[in-house]
Design a protein around this motif. Structure first.
Motif, PDB file in Angstrom:
ATOM      1  N   LYS A  48      32.883  39.072  39.868  1.00  0.00           N
ATOM      2  CA  LYS A  48      33.621  40.312  40.118  1.00  0.00           C
ATOM      3  C   LYS A  48      34.955  40.318  39.379  1.00  0.00           C
ATOM      4  O   LYS A  48      35.383  41.348  38.855  1.00  0.00           O
ATOM      5  N   ARG A  49      35.608  39.183  39.323  1.00  0.00           N
ATOM      6  CA  ARG A  49      36.915  39.092  38.689  1.00  0.00           C
ATOM      7  C   ARG A  49      36.825  39.117  37.154  1.00  0.00           C
ATOM      8  O   ARG A  49      37.759  39.508  36.477  1.00  0.00           O
TER       9      ARG A  49
ATOM     10  N   GLU B  67      32.225  36.187  43.673  1.00  0.00           N
ATOM     11  CA  GLU B  67      33.640  36.528  43.533  1.00  0.00           C
ATOM     12  C   GLU B  67      34.130  36.248  42.116  1.00  0.00           C
ATOM     13  O   GLU B  67      34.897  37.024  41.542  1.00  0.00           O
TER      14      GLU B  67
ATOM     15  N   THR C 274      34.295  33.937  33.069  1.00  0.00           N
ATOM     16  CA  THR C 274      33.630  33.180  34.128  1.00  0.00           C
ATOM     17  C   THR C 274      32.363  32.523  33.598  1.00  0.00           C
ATOM     18  O   THR C 274      31.515  33.198  33.017  1.00  0.00           O
TER      19      THR C 274
END
Length: 273
Positions: free
Chosen positions: A63-64, A60, A8
């Motif tokens: 978190k992934r 989000e 990310t």
């Protein structure tokens, strides 16, 4: 089969975009990359066009992720990390490309993050010719360090420093230095224009001389820079006369002072952020 961690990017400005492009060229699956950029619709569309997921909010997306790249502006780091402070980072790697934000500061902002790698790329990374300084505390696991090096190697070469303060030295040597070279080339171009060359022709002459000189250095790694300089300099010739002016004007001392000015400013920024 090689494992590609879910990656990310928080922020997808020019440097992050260059890294993503480099990763894709090296075979990294687009499906394993998430990029977050709230403000730049054009950039989001460009990333979506090559298969990058841009639909997640920061929290989000983090978190992934298995690896989080902090690619936001330094002055925005505290604000961005505040939203993430309650996420468990203990099994994630964090790579920061923000100048002036120390590992200690990142540890304050993300209390559970233990595998933090600080990196300092430079703008030639945009064309795959970057030079990135890397630092990690000795407690950071080898997997995180290895991935950070692979990540930044997608846009050029890497160099690990042993002490974090050396990252500020890297900023002066490679991070800021493209501007030094551009400034020198700009001055040469202006002089060439005053000699009667057009702006376009003057730029061509200067930039090709610079490209050729850099490639000559790269092609001869065992020849000292001083020797390469001497090889161009005939005693009593034109080059010697030009270099004498640089020496008279104390070019070496000026360069040294400029580099230390960059270092001191980087140190000041660390205190402010």
């Amino acid at each position: 089969m090689k494992h590609y961690p879910l990656l990310t990017f928080l922020g997808s400005g020019n440097m992050a975009y260059a890294i993503i492009q480099g990763l894709l060229k090296s075979g990294y699956p687009a499906s394993q990359i998430i990029a977050c950029n709230k403000s730049n619709i054009v950039r989001r569309q460009a990333l979506q066009a090559v298969g990058i997921n841009t639909n997640f909010a920061n929290k989000e997306a983090v978190k992934r992720a298995e690896v989080v790249v902090l690619a936001v502006k330094p002055q925005m780091m505290a604000e961005v990390c505040a939203e993430l402070a309650d996420i468990d980072f203990s099994h994630k790697s964090v790579i920061s490309i923000a100048a002036g934000v120390s590992v200690a500061r990142l540890e304050q902002l993300l209390p559970t993050a233990t595998n933090i790698v600080r990196s300092m790329p430079n703008t030639p990374s945009l064309i795959g010719e970057g030079m990135t300084g890397l630092f990690a505390k000795k407690s950071v696991n080898s997997t995180a360090c290895r991935f950070a090096e692979e990540l930044m190697s997608a846009v050029g070469k890497c160099y690990w420093v042993e002490q974090e303060q050396q990252i500020n030295h890297i900023i002066a040597i490679t991070g800021s230095s493209p501007a030094y070279f551009f400034h020198f080339m700009e001055a040469m171009q202006q002089s060439a224009i005053q000699m009667g060359f057009s702006e376009t022709d003057a730029r061509l002459l200067v930039q090709q001389a610079a490209v050729g000189a850099a490639k000559l250095v790269e092609a001869n790694p065992n020849i000292p820079l001083a020797t390469l300089r001497e090889n161009v300099t005939s005693k009593g010739g034109t080059t010697a006369q030009a270099l004498a002016v640089f020496e008279q004007k104390q070019l070496a001392q000026t360069v040294d002072q400029a580099m230390w000015a960059a270092i001191h400013r980087a140190e000041e920024m660390e205190q402010q952020l």
